[in-house]
Design a protein around this motif. Structure first.
Motif, PDB file in Angstrom:
ATOM      1  N   ALA A 137       0.831  -1.215   0.000  1.00  0.00           N
ATOM      2  CA  ALA A 137       0.000   0.000   0.000  1.00  0.00           C
ATOM      3  C   ALA A 137       0.862   1.261   0.000  1.00  0.00           C
ATOM      4  CB  ALA A 137      -0.914  -0.004   1.227  1.00  0.00           C
ATOM      5  N   LYS A 138       1.991   1.189   0.692  1.00  0.00           N
ATOM      6  CA  LYS A 138       2.884   2.353   0.754  1.00  0.00           C
ATOM      7  C   LYS A 138       3.493   2.641  -0.619  1.00  0.00           C
ATOM      8  CE  LYS A 138       6.773   4.083   3.439  1.00  0.00           C
ATOM      9  NZ  LYS A 138       7.835   3.733   4.393  1.00  0.00           N
ATOM     10  N   ALA A 139       3.802   1.562  -1.353  1.00  0.00           N
ATOM     11  CA  ALA A 139       4.451   1.716  -2.656  1.00  0.00           C
ATOM     12  C   ALA A 139       3.461   2.024  -3.785  1.00  0.00           C
ATOM     13  CB  ALA A 139       5.235   0.449  -2.990  1.00  0.00           C
ATOM     14  N   ARG A 140       2.198   1.658  -3.605  1.00  0.00           N
ATOM     15  CA  ARG A 140       1.193   1.856  -4.654  1.00  0.00           C
ATOM     16  C   ARG A 140      -0.013   2.565  -4.040  1.00  0.00           C
ATOM     17  NH1 ARG A 140       5.087   0.878  -6.917  1.00  0.00           N
ATOM     18  NH2 ARG A 140       5.619  -0.798  -8.371  1.00  0.00           N
ATOM     19  N   LYS A 141       0.000   3.898  -4.195  1.00  0.00           N
ATOM     20  CA  LYS A 141      -0.960   4.742  -3.452  1.00  0.00           C
ATOM     21  C   LYS A 141      -2.426   4.492  -3.811  1.00  0.00           C
ATOM     22  CE  LYS A 141       2.450   7.164  -1.549  1.00  0.00           C
ATOM     23  NZ  LYS A 141       3.215   6.098  -0.883  1.00  0.00           N
ATOM     24  N   ASN A 142      -2.674   3.986  -5.034  1.00  0.00           N
ATOM     25  CA  ASN A 142      -4.077   3.799  -5.446  1.00  0.00           C
ATOM     26  C   ASN A 142      -4.612   2.396  -5.179  1.00  0.00           C
ATOM     27  OD1 ASN A 142      -4.107   6.419  -6.344  1.00  0.00           O
ATOM     28  ND2 ASN A 142      -3.509   5.864  -8.433  1.00  0.00           N
ATOM     29  N   SER A 148      -6.563  -9.831   6.217  1.00  0.00           N
ATOM     30  CA  SER A 148      -7.359 -10.746   7.028  1.00  0.00           C
ATOM     31  C   SER A 148      -6.450 -11.617   7.869  1.00  0.00           C
ATOM     32  CB  SER A 148      -8.221 -11.630   6.132  1.00  0.00           C
ATOM     33  OG  SER A 148      -7.422 -12.595   5.523  1.00  0.00           O
ATOM     34  N   ASP A 149      -6.944 -11.966   9.036  1.00  0.00           N
ATOM     35  CA  ASP A 149      -6.216 -12.882   9.906  1.00  0.00           C
ATOM     36  C   ASP A 149      -7.226 -13.593  10.788  1.00  0.00           C
ATOM     37  OD1 ASP A 149      -2.951 -13.003  10.704  1.00  0.00           O
ATOM     38  OD2 ASP A 149      -4.326 -13.855  12.196  1.00  0.00           O
ATOM     39  N   LEU A 150      -6.828 -14.778  11.236  1.00  0.00           N
ATOM     40  CA  LEU A 150      -7.681 -15.601  12.090  1.00  0.00           C
ATOM     41  C   LEU A 150      -7.669 -15.104  13.534  1.00  0.00           C
ATOM     42  CD1 LEU A 150      -9.181 -18.344  12.518  1.00  0.00           C
ATOM     43  CD2 LEU A 150      -6.953 -19.450  12.563  1.00  0.00           C
ATOM     44  N   ALA A 151      -6.591 -14.399  13.906  1.00  0.00           N
ATOM     45  CA  ALA A 151      -6.422 -13.976  15.303  1.00  0.00           C
ATOM     46  C   ALA A 151      -6.767 -12.505  15.473  1.00  0.00           C
ATOM     47  CB  ALA A 151      -4.990 -14.233  15.748  1.00  0.00           C
ATOM     48  N   GLU A 152      -7.640 -12.239  16.446  1.00  0.00           N
ATOM     49  CA  GLU A 152      -8.047 -10.857  16.723  1.00  0.00           C
ATOM     50  C   GLU A 152      -6.833 -10.004  17.134  1.00  0.00           C
ATOM     51  OE1 GLU A 152     -11.547 -11.145  19.021  1.00  0.00           O
ATOM     52  OE2 GLU A 152     -12.016  -8.991  18.823  1.00  0.00           O
ATOM     53  N   SER A 153      -5.917 -10.625  17.899  1.00  0.00           N
ATOM     54  CA  SER A 153      -4.739  -9.884  18.372  1.00  0.00           C
ATOM     55  C   SER A 153      -3.855  -9.483  17.185  1.00  0.00           C
ATOM     56  CB  SER A 153      -3.945 -10.731  19.359  1.00  0.00           C
ATOM     57  OG  SER A 153      -3.692 -12.011  18.801  1.00  0.00           O
ATOM     58  N   ALA A 154      -3.831 -10.307  16.135  1.00  0.00           N
ATOM     59  CA  ALA A 154      -3.031  -9.963  14.956  1.00  0.00           C
ATOM     60  C   ALA A 154      -3.699  -8.824  14.180  1.00  0.00           C
ATOM     61  CB  ALA A 154      -2.849 -11.183  14.066  1.00  0.00           C
ATOM     62  N   ILE A 155      -5.022  -8.889  14.056  1.00  0.00           N
ATOM     63  CA  ILE A 155      -5.741  -7.815  13.351  1.00  0.00           C
ATOM     64  C   ILE A 155      -5.494  -6.467  14.050  1.00  0.00           C
ATOM     65  CG2 ILE A 155      -8.094  -6.919  12.918  1.00  0.00           C
ATOM     66  CD1 ILE A 155      -7.229  -8.948  10.842  1.00  0.00           C
ATOM     67  N   ALA A 156      -5.460  -6.501  15.376  1.00  0.00           N
ATOM     68  CA  ALA A 156      -5.203  -5.252  16.126  1.00  0.00           C
ATOM     69  C   ALA A 156      -3.829  -4.704  15.754  1.00  0.00           C
ATOM     70  CB  ALA A 156      -5.296  -5.522  17.626  1.00  0.00           C
ATOM     71  N   ILE A 157      -2.859  -5.593  15.576  1.00  0.00           N
ATOM     72  CA  ILE A 157      -1.502  -5.133  15.244  1.00  0.00           C
ATOM     73  C   ILE A 157      -1.414  -4.677  13.788  1.00  0.00           C
ATOM     74  CG2 ILE A 157       0.923  -5.882  15.079  1.00  0.00           C
ATOM     75  CD1 ILE A 157       0.425  -7.543  17.614  1.00  0.00           C
ATOM     76  N   THR A 158      -2.108  -5.385  12.886  1.00  0.00           N
ATOM     77  CA  THR A 158      -2.181  -4.916  11.500  1.00  0.00           C
ATOM     78  C   THR A 158      -2.712  -3.478  11.478  1.00  0.00           C
ATOM     79  OG1 THR A 158      -2.527  -7.096  10.458  1.00  0.00           O
ATOM     80  CG2 THR A 158      -3.407  -5.212   9.304  1.00  0.00           C
ATOM     81  N   ASN A 159      -3.800  -3.242  12.208  1.00  0.00           N
ATOM     82  CA  ASN A 159      -4.403  -1.901  12.235  1.00  0.00           C
ATOM     83  C   ASN A 159      -3.447  -0.860  12.814  1.00  0.00           C
ATOM     84  OD1 ASN A 159      -7.077  -1.843  11.097  1.00  0.00           O
ATOM     85  ND2 ASN A 159      -7.701  -3.223  12.746  1.00  0.00           N
ATOM     86  N   ILE A 165       2.138   3.598   9.788  1.00  0.00           N
ATOM     87  CA  ILE A 165       2.985   3.680   8.593  1.00  0.00           C
ATOM     88  C   ILE A 165       2.270   4.379   7.431  1.00  0.00           C
ATOM     89  CG2 ILE A 165       4.188   2.265   6.843  1.00  0.00           C
ATOM     90  CD1 ILE A 165       4.633   0.213   9.221  1.00  0.00           C
ATOM     91  N   LEU A 166       0.967   4.132   7.286  1.00  0.00           N
ATOM     92  CA  LEU A 166       0.257   4.705   6.131  1.00  0.00           C
ATOM     93  C   LEU A 166      -0.485   6.000   6.487  1.00  0.00           C
ATOM     94  CD1 LEU A 166      -1.303   1.380   4.765  1.00  0.00           C
ATOM     95  CD2 LEU A 166       0.745   2.544   3.914  1.00  0.00           C
ATOM     96  N   GLY A 167      -0.688   6.218   7.777  1.00  0.00           N
ATOM     97  CA  GLY A 167      -1.411   7.422   8.214  1.00  0.00           C
ATOM     98  C   GLY A 167      -2.913   7.175   8.271  1.00  0.00           C
ATOM     99  N   ASP A 168      -3.600   8.085   8.943  1.00  0.00           N
ATOM    100  CA  ASP A 168      -5.050   7.936   9.174  1.00  0.00           C
ATOM    101  C   ASP A 168      -5.878   8.026   7.903  1.00  0.00           C
ATOM    102  OD1 ASP A 168      -5.067   7.509  11.863  1.00  0.00           O
ATOM    103  OD2 ASP A 168      -4.932   9.661  12.331  1.00  0.00           O
ATOM    104  N   GLU A 169      -5.379   8.823   6.945  1.00  0.00           N
ATOM    105  CA  GLU A 169      -6.200   9.118   5.754  1.00  0.00           C
ATOM    106  C   GLU A 169      -6.344   7.905   4.839  1.00  0.00           C
ATOM    107  OE1 GLU A 169      -2.790  10.637   5.609  1.00  0.00           O
ATOM    108  OE2 GLU A 169      -3.534  11.256   7.563  1.00  0.00           O
ATOM    109  N   ARG A 170      -5.335   7.051   4.829  1.00  0.00           N
ATOM    110  CA  ARG A 170      -5.372   5.906   3.921  1.00  0.00           C
ATOM    111  C   ARG A 170      -6.398   4.890   4.427  1.00  0.00           C
ATOM    112  NH1 ARG A 170      -1.581   3.666   0.252  1.00  0.00           N
ATOM    113  NH2 ARG A 170      -2.767   2.247  -1.045  1.00  0.00           N
TER     114      ARG A 170
END
Ligand code: GLN
Length: 285
Positions: A137-142, A148-159, A165-170
């Motif tokens: 996403a950082k390299a390709r702005k559009n 997706s992940d099976l673990a809620e704790s992983a999704i929290a870290i992805t977010n 890294i990408l900022g709130d707007e993305r």
């Protein structure tokens, strides 16, 4: 040259010897990374200020981190971060530590998509820290990137990493999902580094990994059934002409290629990693 026992030069040497004695791999590098973290400087800066004397609290902190490392806790978890591609990702024991091979996977996908203006739908499946999708996403702005992940704790870290890294707007989308079970949409590209080590190889895995990294992200009780499901469900979540990029166990790449064709992909390509292992595949719908 100063012979102060508490300066960077002497403490690094002592730390390196201590970690070596405990049979920690990459003792010198880890001693440097942990000291740089305590002193809040970049690792290379340690060499600029070799005679710097540490305060007592700094020494205490350093000792604590070295003791953790001597018990094989990975340096990335002690630091709470790992560099991957061109960003630093927050990591803890809930997610896999991003690996250099996976950087090669990201580089391959970007290489095959040189047009920076294209707008496509992309999924990072089994996202963990989110390192694959966030780097894309950082390299390709559009690109519209989902995770997706099976673990809620992983999704929290992805977010957390996406925000950092990408900022709130993305805008990104995350799905808590067992493979594609809770994903209602289709994609042009799916990229994934799923668990791929068969359970029976557990004893051969290094202590750092086996004792600390999430087993859910690494190991599989049945490689075939998991990957049959992954390939089938990915195909039904790809738009016409869409592609799935996969990282895998080199011993399984030929099996995956054959399965892919049987399942109905029109073309499957195997690609080697930098050490010459059949680590990556591309499946074209
Ligand atoms: N995509 C993440 C990574 O490559 C997590 C992978 C996983 O949990 N199997 O590091």
């Amino acid at each position: 040259m100063s012979d102060n026992q508490d300066n960077v030069r002497t403490l690094l040497k002592k730390a390196e010897d201590f970690l070596k004695k405990k049979k920690v791999p990459s003792a010198r590098l880890d001693a440097e990374l942990l000291l740089a973290d305590v002193l809040k400087v970049q690792r290379v800066k340690l060499y600029v200020d070799f005679e710097r004397v540490l305060s007592t609290p700094e020494k205490d902190q350093y000792r604590e981190k070295l003791v953790e490392r001597s018990k094989f806790r990975p340096t990335a978890y002690i630091l709470g971060k790992k560099s991957f591609f061109d960003s630093d990702f927050y990591v803890d024991e809930n997610v896999l530590i991003p690996r250099p091979e996976t950087e090669e996977l990201v580089a391959w996908v970007l290489e095959e998509h040189p047009n920076k203006e294209d707008s496509i739908q992309v999924l990072d499946l089994c996202s963990g820290s989110g390192c694959i999708g966030i780097s894309l996403a950082k390299a390709r702005k559009n690109w519209e990137v989902s995770f997706s992940d099976l673990a809620e704790s992983a999704i929290a870290i992805t977010n957390r990493n996406a925000k950092q890294i990408l900022g709130d707007e993305r805008k990104i989308q995350t799905y808590l999902s067992d493979l594609f079970e809770s994903i209602p949409i289709s994609f042009d590209r799916i990229v994934s580094n799923p668990p791929y080590i068969p359970d029976k190889e557990k004893p051969e895995v290094m202590d750092d990994v086996r004792l600390y990294e999430p087993h859910l992200a690494l190991f599989l009780s049945n490689f075939e059934s998991f990957h049959n499901r992954l390939l089938t469900e990915a195909r039904s979540h790809l738009n016409e002409g869409g592609t799935l990029y996969l990282e895998t166990h080199p011993n399984w790449s030929a099996w995956l290629r054959d399965r892919g064709i049987q399942i109905g992909y029109s073309k499957v390509i195997v690609r080697q990693d930098l050490s010459g292992k059949d680590r990556f595949l591309k499946f074209v719908k």
